[in-house]
Design a protein around this motif. Sequence first.
Motif, PDB file in Angstrom:
ATOM      1  N   ALA A 119      54.279  73.385  46.299  1.00 33.89           N
ATOM      2  CA  ALA A 119      53.419  72.196  46.393  1.00 33.89           C
ATOM      3  C   ALA A 119      54.171  70.945  45.971  1.00 33.89           C
ATOM      4  O   ALA A 119      54.048  69.883  46.604  1.00 33.89           O
ATOM      5  CB  ALA A 119      52.171  72.397  45.535  1.00 33.89           C
ATOM      6  N   ARG A 120      54.956  71.032  44.897  1.00 38.14           N
ATOM      7  CA  ARG A 120      55.692  69.848  44.433  1.00 38.14           C
ATOM      8  C   ARG A 120      56.742  69.420  45.450  1.00 38.14           C
ATOM      9  O   ARG A 120      56.956  68.220  45.665  1.00 38.14           O
ATOM     10  CB  ARG A 120      56.338  70.146  43.087  1.00 38.14           C
ATOM     11  CG  ARG A 120      55.338  70.335  41.946  1.00 38.14           C
ATOM     12  CD  ARG A 120      56.027  70.360  40.599  1.00 38.14           C
ATOM     13  NE  ARG A 120      55.080  70.590  39.520  1.00 38.14           N
ATOM     14  CZ  ARG A 120      54.830  71.782  38.979  1.00 38.14           C
ATOM     15  NH1 ARG A 120      55.496  72.849  39.415  1.00 38.14           N
ATOM     16  NH2 ARG A 120      53.952  71.904  38.004  1.00 38.14           N
ATOM     17  N   VAL A 121      57.409  70.376  46.087  1.00 34.75           N
ATOM     18  CA  VAL A 121      58.424  70.025  47.076  1.00 34.75           C
ATOM     19  C   VAL A 121      57.775  69.403  48.310  1.00 34.75           C
ATOM     20  O   VAL A 121      58.280  68.425  48.867  1.00 34.75           O
ATOM     21  CB  VAL A 121      59.249  71.266  47.469  1.00 34.75           C
ATOM     22  CG1 VAL A 121      60.235  70.923  48.580  1.00 34.75           C
ATOM     23  CG2 VAL A 121      60.000  71.805  46.252  1.00 34.75           C
ATOM     24  N   VAL A 122      56.651  69.943  48.742  1.00 33.29           N
ATOM     25  CA  VAL A 122      55.961  69.395  49.910  1.00 33.29           C
ATOM     26  C   VAL A 122      55.393  68.012  49.602  1.00 33.29           C
ATOM     27  O   VAL A 122      55.282  67.166  50.480  1.00 33.29           O
ATOM     28  CB  VAL A 122      54.852  70.367  50.372  1.00 33.29           C
ATOM     29  CG1 VAL A 122      54.006  69.747  51.474  1.00 33.29           C
ATOM     30  CG2 VAL A 122      55.469  71.666  50.860  1.00 33.29           C
ATOM     31  N   GLY A 123      55.045  67.781  48.332  1.00 32.89           N
ATOM     32  CA  GLY A 123      54.543  66.471  47.942  1.00 32.89           C
ATOM     33  C   GLY A 123      53.041  66.402  47.799  1.00 32.89           C
ATOM     34  O   GLY A 123      52.442  65.335  48.014  1.00 32.89           O
ATOM     35  N   VAL A 124      52.404  67.512  47.462  1.00 30.40           N
ATOM     36  CA  VAL A 124      50.962  67.523  47.243  1.00 30.40           C
ATOM     37  C   VAL A 124      50.680  67.977  45.819  1.00 30.40           C
ATOM     38  O   VAL A 124      51.556  68.510  45.133  1.00 30.40           O
ATOM     39  CB  VAL A 124      50.245  68.458  48.242  1.00 30.40           C
ATOM     40  CG1 VAL A 124      50.475  67.999  49.664  1.00 30.40           C
ATOM     41  CG2 VAL A 124      50.696  69.906  48.067  1.00 30.40           C
ATOM     42  N   GLU A 125      49.457  67.759  45.393  1.00 32.61           N
ATOM     43  CA  GLU A 125      49.052  68.171  44.049  1.00 32.61           C
ATOM     44  C   GLU A 125      49.031  69.697  43.954  1.00 32.61           C
ATOM     45  O   GLU A 125      48.469  70.365  44.823  1.00 32.61           O
ATOM     46  CB  GLU A 125      47.658  67.612  43.752  1.00 32.61           C
ATOM     47  CG  GLU A 125      47.114  67.979  42.393  1.00 32.61           C
ATOM     48  CD  GLU A 125      45.703  67.474  42.195  1.00 32.61           C
ATOM     49  OE1 GLU A 125      45.056  67.903  41.222  1.00 32.61           O
ATOM     50  OE2 GLU A 125      45.241  66.667  43.038  1.00 32.61           O
ATOM     51  N   PRO A 126      49.650  70.273  42.933  1.00 35.73           N
ATOM     52  CA  PRO A 126      49.638  71.738  42.802  1.00 35.73           C
ATOM     53  C   PRO A 126      48.212  72.262  42.667  1.00 35.73           C
ATOM     54  O   PRO A 126      47.332  71.588  42.125  1.00 35.73           O
ATOM     55  CB  PRO A 126      50.445  71.991  41.522  1.00 35.73           C
ATOM     56  CG  PRO A 126      51.293  70.772  41.370  1.00 35.73           C
ATOM     57  CD  PRO A 126      50.472  69.632  41.904  1.00 35.73           C
ATOM     58  N   PRO A 127      47.963  73.456  43.163  1.00 34.25           N
ATOM     59  CA  PRO A 127      46.597  73.995  43.108  1.00 34.25           C
ATOM     60  C   PRO A 127      46.182  74.328  41.686  1.00 34.25           C
ATOM     61  O   PRO A 127      46.982  74.815  40.883  1.00 34.25           O
ATOM     62  CB  PRO A 127      46.680  75.253  43.975  1.00 34.25           C
ATOM     63  CG  PRO A 127      48.120  75.668  43.896  1.00 34.25           C
ATOM     64  CD  PRO A 127      48.901  74.395  43.808  1.00 34.25           C
TER      65      PRO A 127
END
Length: 362
Positions: A119-127
């Motif tokens: 999630a961090r690499v993609v650029g979204v908030e981690p679940p």
Amino acid sequence: MKTERYGPPETFVGRLGTLHECSTQIDPKCYGSFLMEMILRSAALLVSLVVHAFTLAFIVMGCWIIYVNSDFLFAWMAGLVFVGIGVLLRPRPRRLPADAESVARSSAPELYRVAERVARVVGVEPPATVALRDLTIASEYLRVGRGSQVLVIGLPLWLVLSAKQRVVLLAATYAEAHDDKLIIDGALSTLAVWRESLLKGGGAPGRAEAHTQIGATFGMHGTPPGTYEGMGAIGQVLGKVLGLPVLLLEWTLIRLVRGGRSSAARQELARAHRIATDAELTELAELVRNNRFLAPVQAAALRGASVSEIRQSALASAEALASCTNDRNATPNLLTSDASARIDDELRGHYACAIKGFGLIS
């Protein structure tokens, strides 16, 4: 309450196919006029905000009527009606699917770690939570309740993926997350409620039965003036008159959303490319298409094969495919084979329960 979204429901396979098409060819559907698509998407967001503002206006109007005329009973009744309409039309927070089972972080720490890293690499908030579905292939990244992010993983597909493919799956799932999607989907659900209430509302069975009982009670004296049928007809006429602007607004928003789909697909592709290559997205899309991976798993489950046997067979097929395509794991630091095996150990009980129902998947 289930509300209708624009057009046919977009499937997980369709989303992977869109990423695959955008990554393998230059097509006007994917690389059209970027400026026009951004204008359409911005217009859709603006129309959605207008719909939400209109909903909020009902609540504000109702509170204002009660505040200004607090001494009058009729004002309280009218104000509560406006507030009730506003509450009825408010966007509903999305809920987890009924068959999704949340997994505690303490019972699956490795799964949570890889979900957060990707999630961090993609650029979204981690679940905040990871949930599993036994009989569903699709994986989704949802904002539920009061804004908590939930990663929903379909176990049938997750079971057969290699470590690299699992990272690609998570990247493709996260890539679909958009900040404006909640606003637009909420506006569409509000308009759907309007349409259902104004245009498809028929006579309520309970009220019709009550009217019949009143007529039987009054007997020879007749029913009271202003019959149920007459009032129902008037309500339907008013609903059609008031529903026309709602239909026009919903039609406009649907067309704007559809017009901006290519722009959204490019944004998803750019996010997915932070981890996955075109070849990896293509490989995953081909695996999921027509559920071709599912038949061997179902056959093994019917033979009584164990989770370990099914998993080893799937890994052997993935390794054979990788050797034929000379493919390598481009992101070994996100999920190693050992870490993927630890995830399988964490989910072994869920696998065992899910395999029993794999034959129901079509």
